[in-house]
Scaffold this active site. Structure first.
Site, mmCIF file in Angstrom:
data_model
loop_
_atom_site.group_PDB
_atom_site.id
_atom_site.type_symbol
_atom_site.label_atom_id
_atom_site.label_comp_id
_atom_site.label_asym_id
_atom_site.label_seq_id
_atom_site.Cartn_x
_atom_site.Cartn_y
_atom_site.Cartn_z
ATOM 1 N N ARG A 59 17.858 61.902 19.046
ATOM 2 C CA ARG A 59 17.288 62.677 17.953
ATOM 3 C C ARG A 59 16.463 63.787 18.577
ATOM 4 O O ARG A 59 15.377 63.544 19.105
ATOM 5 C CB ARG A 59 16.411 61.728 17.128
ATOM 6 N N HIS A 78 11.166 62.432 13.946
ATOM 7 C CA HIS A 78 11.792 61.491 13.014
ATOM 8 C C HIS A 78 11.994 62.145 11.643
ATOM 9 O O HIS A 78 13.012 61.968 11.000
ATOM 10 C CB HIS A 78 10.907 60.254 12.881
ATOM 11 N N TYR A 101 4.709 60.362 21.390
ATOM 12 C CA TYR A 101 5.324 59.169 21.979
ATOM 13 C C TYR A 101 6.431 59.447 22.986
ATOM 14 O O TYR A 101 6.971 58.532 23.560
ATOM 15 C CB TYR A 101 5.832 58.224 20.874
HETATM 16 C C1 LIG Z 1 12.866 47.774 6.031
HETATM 17 C C2 LIG Z 1 12.211 49.033 6.473
HETATM 18 N N1 LIG Z 1 11.143 48.979 7.298
HETATM 19 C C3 LIG Z 1 10.521 50.106 7.695
HETATM 20 C C4 LIG Z 1 10.948 51.335 7.273
HETATM 21 C C5 LIG Z 1 10.220 52.616 7.695
HETATM 22 N N2 LIG Z 1 11.098 53.387 8.598
HETATM 23 C C6 LIG Z 1 11.847 54.405 8.141
HETATM 24 S S1 LIG Z 1 12.842 55.018 9.294
HETATM 25 C C7 LIG Z 1 12.264 53.979 10.476
HETATM 26 C C8 LIG Z 1 12.859 54.017 11.856
HETATM 27 C C9 LIG Z 1 14.317 53.717 11.825
HETATM 28 O O1 LIG Z 1 14.885 53.859 13.083
HETATM 29 P P1 LIG Z 1 16.439 53.767 13.299
HETATM 30 O O2 LIG Z 1 17.016 52.643 12.539
HETATM 31 O O3 LIG Z 1 16.681 53.767 14.759
HETATM 32 O O4 LIG Z 1 17.036 55.088 12.643
HETATM 33 P P2 LIG Z 1 16.623 56.600 12.910
HETATM 34 O O5 LIG Z 1 15.467 56.914 12.014
HETATM 35 O O6 LIG Z 1 16.293 56.730 14.351
HETATM 36 O O7 LIG Z 1 17.802 57.398 12.522
HETATM 37 C C10 LIG Z 1 11.274 53.160 9.948
HETATM 38 C C11 LIG Z 1 10.520 52.158 10.718
HETATM 39 C C12 LIG Z 1 12.060 51.345 6.393
HETATM 40 N N3 LIG Z 1 12.540 52.487 5.907
HETATM 41 N N4 LIG Z 1 12.673 50.199 6.029
#
Ligand SMILES: Cc1ncc(C[n+]2csc(CCOP(=O)(O)OP(=O)(O)O)c2C)c(N)n1
Lengths: 373, 324
Positions: free
Chosen positions: A271, A275, A284
């Site tokens: 990415r 985020h 980070y």
């Molecule tokens: C069940 C849940 N817990 C926490 C979150 C908050 N949250 C949104 S995106 C994220 C990180 C997700 O990382 P990843 O699955 O690697 O996908 P990326 O965002 O890197 O595309 C978090 C912790 C959420 N949306 N759903």
């Protein structure tokens, strides 16, 4: 215009051989960081027409990101989640399945949505805060975004159970992240799909980060290896190499379509942006890391490749003009987006009459109308 | 022509009728196939309709509801069985964030006609996690419908009505009443979301649902022997509540006592008390009272008779109301 005629089984031979040993494998590449075909790329051949089309998709997707981020800064969007750097993983995979194959996305798959001809307005609607979702899944065969991590993988699994009961030859493609891979739902889905041998293609964009949490905090066993433990065929591909993503996903999808059970593609990507529009990745991760991945930029890589095989400057100039026009559309469509009335949420919550809600709706409407009068 | 069924057998017959009526209806859950479910509610369905339509699932509650959502998006009408009340929590997100909200999140485009059957409540001497009354969690969630059957006739008709509904329905089955027998009519007497006034009362009305309807009826009988006219309402529907019927009995009997197995704090009784108070304040001779379980984790089986509301506690509340 094809570079070489692909021997039909060259890629299959490599991918099959990798299955013999379910240990970590390096991500499969057809085009390297410099835009040169790898030995395997030369062997299997690279379809330059397809490369050109996918390059255009990726350029437009990136333009959507930059426009949307600017619109967020201007207060036109509440939030935006960039797919910057992940365009090859998304475009390569969505183009590897049929338009009739259902997709269950997470929330970052704008490039996928664009490839399925979803209008920028409908992609931005949710992030402008005017509705929870933007498009009609019946038209695009893309389900609405799932923001609760991993939940969509179970929906894909159930949908695939229906596909099989219908005797259809569809594949169900679902996207999730490396962070989501820690969720129970994703593991339930992998296990369930394998146990029932369902036509699900799990596609993990391992972009190295889940907000500020690196992948090694999420897991010890890489996902493409973990897949074997579920009885799911795992593939590992360079997610910044659009042609490799396309080839591997196409192969995996056709295997799934043949009815051999689910597969998982782990695309190693990054990415490049934060985020979301609210994130500050400098808290980070290091500049060094960022620079290393910038050198692997999927859009730049494919452009280099295309130039290398002699695609003419006019193509790139046309594309730049198309991207500018697209950007103007994005801005225009965004500003024209207006929300519905709260009364419509009352109407959209239940399919059938609900007297308690009807009473509350009437009170709301009366109050709103008094305020207007 | 009426047929006599136990409550469990009536649900079984209702499921069979729904599956015969619509081949998109699919029953799924843990051990629902060959075994017929731990309470045998799905007995014989797999033999009749095949393993594709009566699906033994992996042991994964979130997976059961999550895949049911996918099936519904594909055009099926899944009926999920959660084996026991206390095991629905792993599916909580799929129920409250996915199932309940999908229609509104998609601006009304996506319908999820899914039924989640949950054997509910205590009184059978079960080990922990097998006796809970968690209806308020789901009734609190917009987008869900929540119903609770109390007798074989309702069990037979309500399960079919729930399956026919285009909205998701949480369907509670009072497990300690599974073996109670009663007449089942061919045609339903009520729609799914109507309360039933089982008995009129001029002094006080008891409002119950599921397992406590029988308790309320017994208490009303006892009160009659003491010369009081105590009515009984079987709520049947917890979301939406049949507010019209509640207002009517409150206006007629001036006193209302709600009886349920769930803990009283923020339970359905609290909502009923508030609803009646808001709309019938001047009709009331006493505050709406609640009789429910104590606000404790469900205790070990040896203690459940002290924990659950019984006829004596209901009568005490009636007396308090009458003397107010
Ligand atoms: C069940 C849940 N817990 C926490 C979150 C908050 N949250 C949104 S995106 C994220 C990180 C997700 O990382 P990843 O699955 O690697 O996908 P990326 O965002 O890197 O595309 C978090 C912790 C959420 N949306 N759903």
């Amino acid at each position: 215009m094809t570079l070489t005629v692909p021997p039909p089984t060259a890629l299959a031979t490599v991918l099959e051989a990798r299955q013999d040993d379910p240990r970590a494998t390096p991500p499969l590449q057809l085009i390297d960081e410099a835009g040169e075909p790898t030995a395997l790329g030369v062997q299997v051949g690279i379809d330059v027409d397809l490369a050109q089309e996918m390059h255009a998709d990726m350029v437009l997707a990136r333009r959507l990101d930059s426009e949307a981020l600017a619109l967020q800064r201007q207060g036109e969007l509440h939030l935006w989640l960039m797919s910057w750097g992940q365009e090859a993983a998304q475009v390569g995979s969505v183009r590897a399945v049929r338009d009739t194959d259902m997709i269950f996305p997470s929330y970052r798959e704008h490039a996928v949505a664009l490839c399925r001809r979803i209008a920028p307005a409908d992609i931005m609607r949710q992030w402008r805060g005017v509705s929870h979702s933007g498009w009609d899944p019946a038209e695009s065969k893309v389900h609405i975004n799932s923001l609760v991590l991993g939940t969509q993988t179970l929906h894909a699994t159930g949908y695939a159970a229906g596909v099989r009961m219908d005797g259809a030859d569809e594949v169900v493609l679902t996207y999730f992240g490396d962070g989501a891979a820690s969720q129970g739902d994703v593991n339930e889905a992998l296990n369930w799909a394998a146990a029932s041998s369902l036509p699900v293609l799990f596609f993990c964009q391992n972009n190295q980060w889940a907000i500020s949490t690196p992948t090694d905090t999420q897991m010890r066993t890489p996902l493409h290896v973990r897949a074997a433990g579920f009885g799911v065929t795992g593939y590992h591909v360079d997610g910044n190499d659009a042609m490799a993503v396309h080839a591997v996903t196409r192969y995996a999808a056709e295997q799934v379509r043949r009815g051999v059970g689910p597969a998982l593609v782990e695309a190693r990507t990054y990415r490049l942006a934060g985020h979301s529009s609210s994130d500050d990745p400098q808290r980070y991760r290091t500049d060094d890391e960022q620079q290393q991945w910038l050198a692997k930029d999927p859009v730049v890589r494919l452009e280099r490749f295309l130039r290398g095989v002699g695609v003419e400057e006019a193509h790139f100039a046309d594309l730049a003009a198309r991207a500018d026009a697209f950007a103007a559309t994005v801005r225009e469509q965004c500003r024209a987006l207006h929300g519905e009335d709260l009364a419509s949420v009352f109407d959209q919550t239940y399919a059938e009459p609900h007297p308690v809600m009807a009473e509350e709706r009437a009170a709301f409407v009366a109050r709103r109308d008094r305020a207007v009068a | 022509m009426a047929t006599r069924y136990s409550l469990g057998a009536a649900i079984n017959a209702g499921l069979r009728a729904a599956m015969a009526h619509d081949d998109k209806v699919v029953v799924m859950g843990e051990d629902v196939g060959t075994l017929g479910g731990v309470f045998r509610v799905t007995d014989g369905l797999a033999a009749e309709f095949g393993a594709d339509r009566v699906v033994d699932t992996p042991l994964a509650e979130s997976g059961i509801v999550g895949t049911a959502i996918g099936l519904a998006l594909r055009g099926y009408r899944p009926v999920c069985e959660i084996q026991f009340d206390g095991f629905v929590y792993p599916a909580f997100d799929q129920i409250v964030s996915q199932l309940a909200k999908m229609r509104a999140r998609s601006q009304g485009r996506l319908a999820l006609p899914i039924v989640i059957r949950i054997p509910v409540g205590g009184g059978i001497g079960a080990v922990e996690h097998h006796s809970e009354s968690n209806e308020a969690y789901f009734a609190h969630t917009a987008g869900l419908r929540v119903v609770s059957c109390a007798n074989p006739d309702d069990a037979f008709h309500m399960i079919q009505q729930a399956i026919a509904s285009d909205d998701p329905v949480v369907f509670y089955e009072p497990k300690r009443r599974y073996w109670d027998k009663g007449e089942v009519e061919d045609e339903p007497t009520r729609s799914l979301h109507e309360a039933a006034v089982l008995r009129d009362g001029s002094d006080c009305t008891l409002v119950a649902h599921g397992p406590t309807v029988a308790t309320a009826l017994a208490a009303a009988d006892a009160a009659r022997e003491d010369g009081f006219s105590v009515g009984v309402v079987d709520l049947r529907t917890l979301s939406p509540l049949d507010v019209a019927t509640l207002r009517k009995v409150a206006a007629e009997s001036h006193r209302v006592v709600v009886v349920h197995e769930a803990s009283t704090f923020l339970g359905i009784g609290a909502e009923i008390a508030a609803t009646i108070t808001e709309s019938c304040f001047y009709d009331l001779e006493a505050p709406v009272l609640r009789v429910g379980a104590y606000n404790l984790p469900y205790p070990p089986a040896h203690l459940e008779s002290d924990f659950l509301p019984d006829v004596d506690r209901v009568l005490e509340a009636v007396e308090t109301s009458l003397n107010f």
